[in-house]
Design a protein around this motif. Structure first.
Motif, PDB file in Angstrom:
ATOM      1  N   GLU A   1       0.907  -1.180   0.014  1.00 14.94           N
ATOM      2  CA  GLU A   1       0.015   0.002   0.134  1.00 14.94           C
ATOM      3  C   GLU A   1       0.895   1.096   0.099  1.00 14.94           C
ATOM      4  O   GLU A   1       2.128   1.065   0.154  1.00 14.94           O
ATOM      5  N   ASN A   2       0.315   2.456  -0.211  1.00 11.99           N
ATOM      6  CA  ASN A   2       1.036   3.639   0.005  1.00 11.99           C
ATOM      7  C   ASN A   2       2.521   3.738  -0.786  1.00 11.99           C
ATOM      8  O   ASN A   2       3.359   4.170  -0.256  1.00 11.99           O
ATOM      9  N   MET A   3       2.524   3.113  -2.092  1.00 10.97           N
ATOM     10  CA  MET A   3       3.698   2.904  -2.633  1.00 10.97           C
ATOM     11  C   MET A   3       4.560   4.412  -2.745  1.00 10.97           C
ATOM     12  O   MET A   3       4.282   5.320  -3.260  1.00 10.97           O
ATOM     13  N   SER A   4       5.805   4.180  -2.073  1.00 12.57           N
ATOM     14  CA  SER A   4       6.911   5.184  -1.923  1.00 12.57           C
ATOM     15  C   SER A   4       8.139   4.577  -2.600  1.00 12.57           C
ATOM     16  O   SER A   4       8.142   3.342  -2.660  1.00 12.57           O
ATOM     17  N   TRP A   5       9.090   5.255  -2.724  1.00  8.83           N
ATOM     18  CA  TRP A   5      10.354   4.638  -3.025  1.00  8.83           C
ATOM     19  C   TRP A   5      11.021   4.814  -1.795  1.00  8.83           C
ATOM     20  O   TRP A   5      11.591   5.783  -1.225  1.00  8.83           O
TER      21      TRP A   5
ATOM     22  N   ALA B   1      12.730   8.220  -0.337  1.00 10.75           N
ATOM     23  CA  ALA B   1      13.253   9.172  -1.063  1.00 10.75           C
ATOM     24  C   ALA B   1      11.956   9.725  -2.046  1.00 10.75           C
ATOM     25  O   ALA B   1      12.089  11.197  -2.103  1.00 10.75           O
ATOM     26  N   LEU B   2      11.149   9.229  -2.163  1.00  8.81           N
ATOM     27  CA  LEU B   2       9.785   9.605  -2.775  1.00  8.81           C
ATOM     28  C   LEU B   2       8.548   9.275  -2.137  1.00  8.81           C
ATOM     29  O   LEU B   2       8.382   8.027  -2.094  1.00  8.81           O
ATOM     30  N   HIS B   3       7.829  10.132  -1.609  1.00 12.05           N
ATOM     31  CA  HIS B   3       6.384   9.793  -1.057  1.00 12.05           C
ATOM     32  C   HIS B   3       5.380  10.087  -2.051  1.00 12.05           C
ATOM     33  O   HIS B   3       5.551  10.889  -3.208  1.00 12.05           O
TER      34      HIS B   3
END
Ligand code: FRU
Length: 551
Positions: free
Chosen positions: A157-161, A178-180
């Motif tokens: 869920e909430n895919m972020s880097w 690094a990336l929200h």
């Protein structure tokens, strides 16, 4: 279940409660410490949490905040907000809000990397879920490993880097996310390059930009976006506020347009992007990483493209291009900077838990290796983190009896982790089983063996009933996949087996084929390591102990 693993410092939680003013479903906190710690329960429904600063929303995600006893804790690194006051609102049961606390340690810090089911020589994230490796790029002595990450839960869920760096591809240091996600979407897979010529204009004199190309996923569509970093990937700025540089949903009549894999095409002096669109990989080109032109499409692939050139048997005058998708099945062909022309395929060289593997950009020419990291779909039972990365491998092309094929072996740096412990040759399987008894209970080790069949159609090697190697020379099946040795009359098979706490990786015959699996001992089985098959010879057997990559 998690309580024994994550020792929550109640004292610091309580101290911090006092500096939190709590109203209904929001709280306001002045950030004075590095981390916010959140209590999680998988039994609670996901609800939306928002961070606001100065009346402006700065983050939004879904979280299962525990209102009662938490099963485990997750965290958010708040370094970027130090000294600022943020309002945290939650549209679920407010009881969990008062348990959020800030600290300079994450909850469970003291047992970090020593948890019962923590892989000891594979990368895992401190907390939360990981899937695909993203943005693999080498820059100024660091191998960057970005990855698909849900920082707030052990499920997707909430895919972020997420982000980790290593100096040797073996020991990793996890850095802040690094990336929200943003208003355009959640941060799906992509790649990263170093823009040495400042084609994008993002760089500063003497400071080339690290440029990430990623997919933003929203309920309506998947679009391709750009972000750049001038501090070696530590912080990123989204180009044009995260607005897309490619939106090809209408062209393909599909929302499956994702996972940009970008590299510099030296002969043409332009950027190339392989992008999965609907039923295969498209090629786009660009002069500046911002404006992209569609060039061609190769059907037959799903998700996570990669495309690279390799010398055949190391011959620099004989090079071929390889294109693969998320399953790692590949085609071999030629590429002129705009179009990939398949010549053979599809083939496979690895199977099992591997998925969505990516290779590194910007490996120095003096090194010249094509290094791949794959996502290991290995559940980490009962842990506050989930899945892992497989060992980094070097990919090579070799001429084989079947044509040119990819080989993969762990990169040479991995060998520093393994110390020879025992070595035997020419054993009967019963003797070999006896000798391996002293290693039954090792939580991790490496075993290299060559077996020879003569009286049996099937033979192999088990660990507590789990089939690490099962070779059927009649149907030529090796753990469920077709495998035929280079000499088809050979009765021998060599397996290099890496056993970690929760996974097993097996490299066959010098990397001709490899596979990986969750380590799943049959708890009723007492056999430990066990060669099986009628009258097989164990021609070689080497055991190595394994160091941990964690301090
Ligand atoms: C592959 C994949 C990618 C996508 C990402 C989302 O595992 O489905 O195609 O970008 O995962 O997490």
């Amino acid at each position: 279940m998690m309580k024994s693993i994550l020792k929550v410092t109640l004292t610091s939680a309580m101290i911090l409660c006092c500096s939190i003013s709590s109203f209904a479903a929001d709280i306001t906190i002045k950030i004075t410490k590095q981390y916010l710690n959140f209590p999680i329960s998988q039994k609670t429904d996901r609800k939306i949490m928002k961070f606001e600063m100065g009346g402006k929303e700065v983050r939004e995600f879904k979280i299962r905040l525990a209102s009662g006893e938490p099963e485990y804790w997750v965290f958010s690194d708040m370094t970027a907000y130090r000294g600022k006051t943020i309002k945290i609102s939650y549209d679920g049961d407010a009881a969990g809000l008062s348990k959020i606390y800030q600290d300079d340690k994450i909850a469970g810090q003291d047992s970090l990397y020593q948890e019962k089911n923590r892989p000891q020589f594979h990368f895992t994230t401190k907390r939360g879920w990981i899937n695909d490796p993203n943005g693999l790029v080498f820059y100024e002595g660091e191998y960057h490993l970005f990855y698909q990450h849900n920082p707030y839960e052990r499920e997707w869920e909430n895919m972020s880097w997420g982000h980790a760096v290593s100096k040797d591809l073996v020991h990793w240091e996890e850095l802040p996310v690094a990336l929200h996600p943003d208003k355009v979407g959640t941060m799906f897979s992509g790649s990263a390059v170093i823009d040495y010529d400042n084609t994008s204009g993002f760089g500063k004199p003497g400071k080339p930009a690290m440029v990430a190309l990623y997919t933003a996923d929203n309920p309506d569509r998947e679009v391709q976006c750009v972000a750049y970093s001038l501090d070696k990937g530590r912080t990123f700025t989204k180009y044009n506020d995260g607005k897309p540089v490619i939106d090809s949903k209408e062209k393909w009549n599909s929302r499956d347009t994702r996972d940009p894999r970008v590299f510099w095409y030296k002969p043409g002096k332009h950027w190339v992007m392989a992008l999965n669109e609907r039923d295969g990989h498209s090629i786009y080109t660009s002069a500046n990483l911002k404006e992209w032109k569609y060039e061609s499409h190769t059907s037959g692939f799903w998700e996570c493209p990669d495309l690279f050139e390799l010398a055949v048997d190391g011959d620099q005058n004989n090079k071929k291009w390889v294109m693969y998708g998320a399953s790692n099945t590949y085609m071999i062909g030629s590429f002129d900077g705009k179009t990939f022309k398949p010549e053979s395929g599809k083939h496979y060289f690895s199977s099992g838990s591997i998925y969505a593997a990516q290779t590194y950009n910007n490996i120095p020419e003096s090194d010249g290796r094509r290094i791949q990291i794959g996502w290991g779909r290995v559940p980490q039972q009962g842990m506050a983190f989930n899945n892992m990365m497989l060992l980094p491998t070097e990919l090579t092309l070799k001429k084989t009896k079947d044509g040119i094929r990819l080989y993969s072996l762990p990169v040479k740096e991995v060998s520093q982790l393994f110390t020879p412990a025992q070595k035997w040759t020419d054993l009967k399987s019963d003797d070999a089983n006896e000798k391996l008894k002293e290693f039954y209970n090792a939580d991790r080790l490496r075993i290299k063996t060559t077996i020879k069949l003569s009286h049996a159609t099937e033979a192999g090697f088990n660990l507590f009933g789990q089939r690490l190697v099962g070779y059927d020379l009649n149907f030529n099946m090796l753990n469920g996949m077709f495998y035929s040795p280079q000499d088809p009359t050979s009765m021998e098979l060599t397996a290099d087996i890496y056993v970690d706490r929760t996974s097993v990786e097996v490299f066959i015959d010098g990397g001709a084929y490899s596979y990986s699996m969750e380590r799943k001992p049959d708890l009723n089985n007492k056999e430990g390591f066990h060669f099986w098959g009628n009258n097989i010879e164990v021609k070689n057997l080497e055991v190595f102990t394994a160091k941990s990559i964690w301090k």
